[in-house]
Design a protein around this motif. Sequence first.
Motif, mmCIF file in Angstrom:
data_model
loop_
_atom_site.group_PDB
_atom_site.id
_atom_site.type_symbol
_atom_site.label_atom_id
_atom_site.label_comp_id
_atom_site.label_asym_id
_atom_site.label_seq_id
_atom_site.Cartn_x
_atom_site.Cartn_y
_atom_site.Cartn_z
ATOM 1 N N THR A 22 69.629 0.296 95.945
ATOM 2 C CA THR A 22 68.871 1.399 96.516
ATOM 3 C C THR A 22 69.700 2.038 97.623
ATOM 4 N N TYR A 23 69.397 3.290 97.919
ATOM 5 C CA TYR A 23 70.046 3.980 99.031
ATOM 6 C C TYR A 23 69.025 4.231 100.131
ATOM 7 N N LYS A 24 69.427 4.012 101.365
ATOM 8 C CA LYS A 24 68.608 4.393 102.508
ATOM 9 C C LYS A 24 69.447 5.332 103.369
ATOM 10 N N VAL A 25 68.874 6.466 103.744
ATOM 11 C CA VAL A 25 69.585 7.449 104.566
ATOM 12 C C VAL A 25 69.685 6.911 105.992
ATOM 13 N N THR A 26 70.915 6.783 106.485
ATOM 14 C CA THR A 26 71.132 6.312 107.851
ATOM 15 C C THR A 26 71.435 7.465 108.805
ATOM 16 N N SER A 27 71.883 8.585 108.264
ATOM 17 C CA SER A 27 72.030 9.788 109.079
ATOM 18 C C SER A 27 71.980 11.007 108.170
ATOM 19 N N ARG A 28 71.405 12.057 108.703
ATOM 20 C CA ARG A 28 71.251 13.316 107.969
ATOM 21 C C ARG A 28 71.603 14.445 108.916
ATOM 22 N N GLN A 29 72.513 15.299 108.477
ATOM 23 C CA GLN A 29 72.935 16.418 109.313
ATOM 24 C C GLN A 29 72.935 17.698 108.496
ATOM 25 N N GLN A 30 72.159 18.667 108.957
ATOM 26 C CA GLN A 30 72.152 19.972 108.304
ATOM 27 C C GLN A 30 73.270 20.813 108.910
ATOM 28 N N GLU A 31 74.026 21.476 108.053
ATOM 29 C CA GLU A 31 75.071 22.376 108.525
ATOM 30 C C GLU A 31 74.416 23.625 109.115
ATOM 31 N N TYR A 32 75.032 24.196 110.128
ATOM 32 C CA TYR A 32 74.483 25.389 110.765
ATOM 33 C C TYR A 32 75.294 26.642 110.457
ATOM 34 N N ILE A 33 76.194 26.504 109.508
ATOM 35 C CA ILE A 33 76.947 27.654 109.022
ATOM 36 C C ILE A 33 76.557 27.843 107.566
ATOM 37 N N ARG A 50 74.520 17.010 104.931
ATOM 38 C CA ARG A 50 75.416 15.860 104.788
ATOM 39 C C ARG A 50 74.631 14.611 105.184
ATOM 40 N N VAL A 51 74.744 13.580 104.355
ATOM 41 C CA VAL A 51 74.062 12.327 104.672
ATOM 42 C C VAL A 51 75.045 11.165 104.646
ATOM 43 N N LYS A 52 74.633 10.107 105.303
ATOM 44 C CA LYS A 52 75.302 8.813 105.181
ATOM 45 C C LYS A 52 74.209 7.850 104.758
ATOM 46 N N THR A 53 74.570 6.907 103.903
ATOM 47 C CA THR A 53 73.578 5.961 103.403
ATOM 48 C C THR A 53 74.109 4.540 103.483
ATOM 49 N N ASN A 93 80.783 11.324 84.527
ATOM 50 C CA ASN A 93 81.383 11.692 85.810
ATOM 51 C C ASN A 93 80.607 12.807 86.496
ATOM 52 N N ILE A 94 80.064 13.716 85.712
ATOM 53 C CA ILE A 94 79.238 14.785 86.288
ATOM 54 C C ILE A 94 77.992 14.174 86.918
ATOM 55 N N ALA A 95 77.363 13.241 86.210
ATOM 56 C CA ALA A 95 76.160 12.585 86.739
ATOM 57 C C ALA A 95 76.468 11.906 88.071
ATOM 58 N N ALA A 96 77.576 11.167 88.131
ATOM 59 C CA ALA A 96 77.937 10.477 89.373
ATOM 60 C C ALA A 96 78.193 11.477 90.501
ATOM 61 N N ALA A 97 78.890 12.553 90.207
ATOM 62 C CA ALA A 97 79.197 13.553 91.233
ATOM 63 C C ALA A 97 77.939 14.227 91.768
ATOM 64 N N MET A 98 76.923 14.357 90.945
ATOM 65 C CA MET A 98 75.681 14.998 91.381
ATOM 66 C C MET A 98 74.734 14.030 92.085
ATOM 67 N N LEU A 99 74.737 12.767 91.660
ATOM 68 C CA LEU A 99 73.727 11.819 92.139
ATOM 69 C C LEU A 99 74.144 10.973 93.332
ATOM 70 N N PRO A 126 74.787 10.212 96.925
ATOM 71 C CA PRO A 126 74.267 10.955 98.083
ATOM 72 C C PRO A 126 75.330 11.618 98.959
ATOM 73 N N GLU A 127 76.463 10.971 99.143
ATOM 74 C CA GLU A 127 77.488 11.525 100.029
ATOM 75 C C GLU A 127 78.425 12.509 99.335
ATOM 76 N N ALA A 128 78.256 12.717 98.041
ATOM 77 C CA ALA A 128 79.150 13.600 97.284
ATOM 78 C C ALA A 128 79.093 15.029 97.811
ATOM 79 N N ALA A 129 80.259 15.607 98.042
ATOM 80 C CA ALA A 129 80.348 16.963 98.604
ATOM 81 C C ALA A 129 79.703 18.011 97.715
ATOM 82 N N ASN A 130 79.703 17.797 96.416
ATOM 83 C CA ASN A 130 79.091 18.758 95.491
ATOM 84 C C ASN A 130 77.795 18.240 94.889
ATOM 85 N N GLY A 131 77.229 17.221 95.502
ATOM 86 C CA GLY A 131 76.048 16.572 94.956
ATOM 87 C C GLY A 131 74.742 17.299 95.229
#
Length: 146
Positions: free
Chosen positions: A64-75, A84-87, A111-117, A119-124
Amino acid sequence: MNTNKVVSVSTTASLSLESDPVLTRKRPEAYIIPATQPEIIRKLRELGVEIEQLSSQETWQVETYKVTSRQQEYISFEKFYSVRVKTETDTREILFPAGTYIVPMQQKNGNIAAAMLEPEAANGFINYRIYEVKDGEEIPVYRKMP
């Protein structure tokens, strides 16, 4: 206005092939997604990812993943604000009801599934806000490990 003349234009391009991984995880056998997440499933199908559904309930040991930090970009990027999250991961046994979605990774678009799912993936999906998560929350995507 078309003048039929060649014009030189300077551009800056970023190539993902030049990026270095900052986090690696072992590839799962499958991702498990609750039936309560139809938008994730719809987007994966649009990308050509093969998806199965449980016909009866199953109990599996999963990560399981638990979000330990969540940051919304302001640009703004492409008219939206990415997240952006860390889990951290944990392993536990979960009973999944019939109708739960399974994304097997032994497929041409694994590979597409992994890139989308992931949590920390830049294009996810989290980065692009296909679904929202909160700090301290468990993410509704599970990893069935081999």
